[in-house]
Scaffold this motif. Structure first.
Motif, PDB file in Angstrom:
ATOM      1  N   UNK A   1       2.190  14.822  -5.482  1.00  0.00           N
ATOM      2  CA  UNK A   1       1.030  13.974  -5.861  1.00  0.00           C
ATOM      3  C   UNK A   1      -0.268  14.996  -5.442  1.00  0.00           C
ATOM      4  N   UNK A   2      -0.439  15.633  -4.295  1.00  0.00           N
ATOM      5  CA  UNK A   2      -1.404  16.516  -4.235  1.00  0.00           C
ATOM      6  C   UNK A   2      -1.893  17.563  -5.269  1.00  0.00           C
ATOM      7  N   UNK A   3      -0.541  18.024  -5.631  1.00  0.00           N
ATOM      8  CA  UNK A   3      -0.546  19.318  -6.818  1.00  0.00           C
ATOM      9  C   UNK A   3      -1.285  18.598  -8.119  1.00  0.00           C
ATOM     10  N   UNK A   4      -0.785  17.478  -8.466  1.00  0.00           N
ATOM     11  CA  UNK A   4      -1.346  16.608  -9.557  1.00  0.00           C
ATOM     12  C   UNK A   4      -2.883  16.686  -9.651  1.00  0.00           C
ATOM     13  N   UNK A   5      -3.119  16.225  -8.217  1.00  0.00           N
ATOM     14  CA  UNK A   5      -4.570  15.783  -8.137  1.00  0.00           C
ATOM     15  C   UNK A   5      -5.601  16.830  -8.145  1.00  0.00           C
ATOM     16  N   UNK A   6      -4.903  18.125  -7.333  1.00  0.00           N
ATOM     17  CA  UNK A   6      -5.720  19.295  -7.265  1.00  0.00           C
ATOM     18  C   UNK A   6      -5.946  19.854  -8.681  1.00  0.00           C
ATOM     19  N   UNK A   7      -4.704  20.023  -9.517  1.00  0.00           N
ATOM     20  CA  UNK A   7      -4.822  20.380 -11.061  1.00  0.00           C
ATOM     21  C   UNK A   7      -5.502  19.823 -11.646  1.00  0.00           C
ATOM     22  N   UNK A   8      -5.512  18.486 -11.443  1.00  0.00           N
ATOM     23  CA  UNK A   8      -6.223  17.561 -12.497  1.00  0.00           C
ATOM     24  C   UNK A   8      -8.072  17.772 -12.395  1.00  0.00           C
TER      25      UNK A   8
END
Length: 660
Positions: free
Chosen positions: A605-612
């Motif tokens: 979840x956090x990875x998707x948010x940061x990269x997004x």
């Protein structure tokens, strides 16, 4: 206009230095030969003959002249090389060549000696051998005289039949129907522009033409033109008669070879030439639509100009050979930009191994790449495509496509070649102006000599003066915003939402988690909710719903035909919902990583948010810093990649929560 010299047969000077070089034909090929000679320092006197009574003009724009949207002055673009040192004789056809004595005779009976002779005779309209073509009201569409005859005819014609579904036929039909005339376009093939487009692209052109009010008849053949003294109708092969008062033939071209044949020069379909563009007579060259190299006669402007450059180089003393390149067509038909090159037609599909297709029906875009052994061998498109020139270069250089480029094309319709780059960053050998064959290095040479604007670069090099398609690239090369900067719809909103999300996410991860309360009375609102099973369950549902909506919203880019607004609006909503999802996730977990699969789910979840967030910021920054193009594309693909584990991890999380 009188010639300045006239010699009787016995007085023709024999000294090579006294004889000028003569170019017969002041069309695009003849003019390009003159320009290239002067640019190579060729100082021998030049005499240029033009058969028509007009100054040299751009035939490609004749259809816009016919429609009234372009004036004659806009059709002419005389190069600086056509100066007082060039004897330019217009309205003066050459009727005879004497290869032995090396002179030509013009329509006034005057003979002109030459040291070398360049035949740029062009072609003439092909009229099929059917009954009735001699009737009054039968016209053709090929040159300025034809265009003027059609302009005089269009206001009094009630029904015009245009025969021929090529570019000129389509443009003539469209131009004529704008004046209240009923127009029927007859094409014997199964599609319009069958030599330039495949079935799907041709279908888009036919639909556009039908919307303009033209009756398009495919698989139709004209048997005869009916009438006694004037046109009264056309009879089709099935004996159906279409009543009409005007017939326009736009049924192809035939190379002009009669002059060369009478002079004893070897002729086949066209005037035969070798790789130096010499005919069977070493003092006579032929270029353009009248010339035949090997078994091919060119019918497009790009190879004609290439042949003219080769002939000029050899005349100036440089040994240059003509190497045919893949035929390409880059035109604006009606309001549609059409482009094709290499092996693209339905008939050539058996010679390719794979066809990649991208469609965006909402924007009227169709693009197809034909691959053989992983290399691009053909392409066809309808609609704007900034990568046209790069695709042509790929056909020429034969480089393989990487798997991620194939995937990118399938999803976005682009290969990513020089994506986001200014033309200044392109390799020097990259062709910028396909019509003139000018590379980035050659154009850069003009800039190094002091040329600084697009207008002056066009005048100095001739780039963008044929079809005009490369003018945005010249703007980029000159440092203009046409190629370096681009606008991003909703870019500011993306940047604001992404920046706020990054700030709040950073604070949430940086600040220590509050210590658990020792008393129920001291519990914070967050702790009360996090310990309440009902609230915790509903916050989890909210995170799940937001995640599903985010995944569904990403489909707008893959399926542009989805309703409810354009892609830019969906992208802003996607980023805004992503920020809301991060807030719900914090409310649900406090960004506690958890254990086992829960930890992997949280990290995902956090990875998707940061990269997004990074992808959204880079999308906005790329508008002013094109060099970030590859980084932005990489972040977008990484954002998609990190999303892949989420559905499986969410399913395991829900199953474990409810099952155990």
């Amino acid at each position: 206009m009188e010639a300045r010299q006239f010699f009787s047969d016995s007085e023709i000077p024999q000294s090579e230095a006294e004889r000028p070089l003569i170019i017969v034909g002041n069309g695009p090929a003849g003019m390009q030969c003159l320009v290239e000679l002067r640019r190579r320092g060729f100082t021998t006197p030049v005499t240029l003959f033009g058969e028509e009574d007009w100054a040299p003009y751009d035939r490609v724009k004749l259809s816009t002249f016919l429609s009234g949207s372009t004036g004659f002055d806009d059709l002419t673009n005389l190069p600086a090389e056509l100066d007082a040192d060039v004897e330019h004789l217009v309205g003066r056809a050459i009727i005879e060549i004497n290869p032995t004595r090396r002179w030509v005779e013009d329509s006034l009976g005057q003979r002109h000696p030459y040291s070398r002779l360049v035949l740029a005779l062009g072609s003439e309209a092909h009229i099929p051998g059917i009954p009735g073509t001699e009737l009054s009201g039968v016209l053709r569409f090929r040159d300025m005289a034809d265009a003027q005859a059609l302009m005089a005819r269009r206001l009094r014609s009630t029904h015009t039949v245009v025969i021929g579904g090529g570019l000129l036929g389509i443009e003539a039909a469209h131009s004529l129907c704008r004046f209240g005339t009923n127009v029927t376009l007859i094409q014997h093939a199964d599609r319009l522009m069958n030599r330039q487009l495949d079935s799907e692209a041709a279908g888009m052109v036919a639909d556009s033409l039908a919307r303009a009010g033209v009756d398009v008849r495919l698989h139709a053949r004209v048997k005869s033109v009916e009438g006694r003294e004037r046109v009264e109708g056309v009879r089709l092969a099935d004996d159906q008669v279409l009543p009409c008062d005007t017939v326009v033939f736009a049924t192809g071209i035939a190379p002009r070879t009669a002059l060369a044949r009478r002079a004893g020069i070897t002729v086949a379909s066209g005037i035969r030439v070798n790789a130096s563009m010499q005919t069977s007579n070493p003092y006579i060259y032929a270029v353009g639509e009248c010339a035949q190299f090997q078994d091919r006669v060119c019918g497009l402007v790009m190879p004609a100009l290439q042949q003219a450059r080769v002939a000029a180089a050899n005349l100036a003393g440089d040994a240059v050979s003509y190497v045919p390149v893949a035929d390409s067509t880059w035109l604006k038909v009606l309001s549609l930009e059409v482009f094709s090159a290499g092996l693209f037609s339905d008939e050539a599909r058996g010679l390719v191994h794979r066809t990649l297709v991208y469609r965006d029906r909402e924007k009227g875009i169709y693009r197809a790449l034909m691959l053989r052994a992983g290399r691009v061998v053909g392409t066809v498109s309808v609609g704007p495509w900034p990568e046209r020139q790069q695709v042509l270069n790929r056909i020429s250089d034969g480089k393989r496509l990487w798997p991620w480029q194939i995937g990118r094309f399938a999803l976005t319709g682009t290969l990513g070649d020089h994506s986001g780059q200014s033309v200044r960053q392109w390799p020097v050998a990259t062709v910028v102006c396909q019509c003139r064959g000018l590379t980035k290095g050659q154009l850069q040479g003009y800039l190094d000599q002091g040329v600084s604007t697009v207008t002056s670069l066009k005048q100095a090099s001739g780039a963008a003066t044929v079809c005009g398609g490369c003018e945005p690239l010249l703007d980029s090369l000159c440092g203009g915003e046409g190629g370096i900067k681009r606008t991003v719809p909703g870019g500011r909103a993306l940047a604001v939402i992404a920046s706020l999300s990054a700030l709040l996410l950073g604070l949430a991860l940086w600040l220590p988690s509050p210590a658990p309360a020792t008393s129920v009375l001291d519990m914070s609102l967050f702790e009360q909710v996090s310990r309440n099973n009902v609230w915790r369950q509903w916050s989890g549902y909210a995170v799940l719903i937001a995640s599903l909506l985010l995944l569904l919203m990403s489909l707008k880019k893959r399926f542009p035909g989805l309703p409810l607004g354009g892609f830019s609006g969906w992208r802003i909503a996607h980023v805004a919902l992503g920020a809301v999802a991060l807030g719900l996730l914090y409310w649900h977990t406090g960004f506690s990583l958890g254990e086992n699969l829960n930890r992997w789910l949280m990290l995902s979840f956090l990875g998707v948010g940061v990269v997004g967030i990074a992808a959204a910021l880079l999308t906005r920054l790329q508008a002013s810093m094109p060099a970030l193009g590859r980084l932005r594309q990489g972040s977008t693909w990484l954002h998609i990649l990190v999303c892949w584990p989420l559905p499986a991890l969410l399913a395991f999380h829900i199953l474990s929560t409810y099952y155990f």
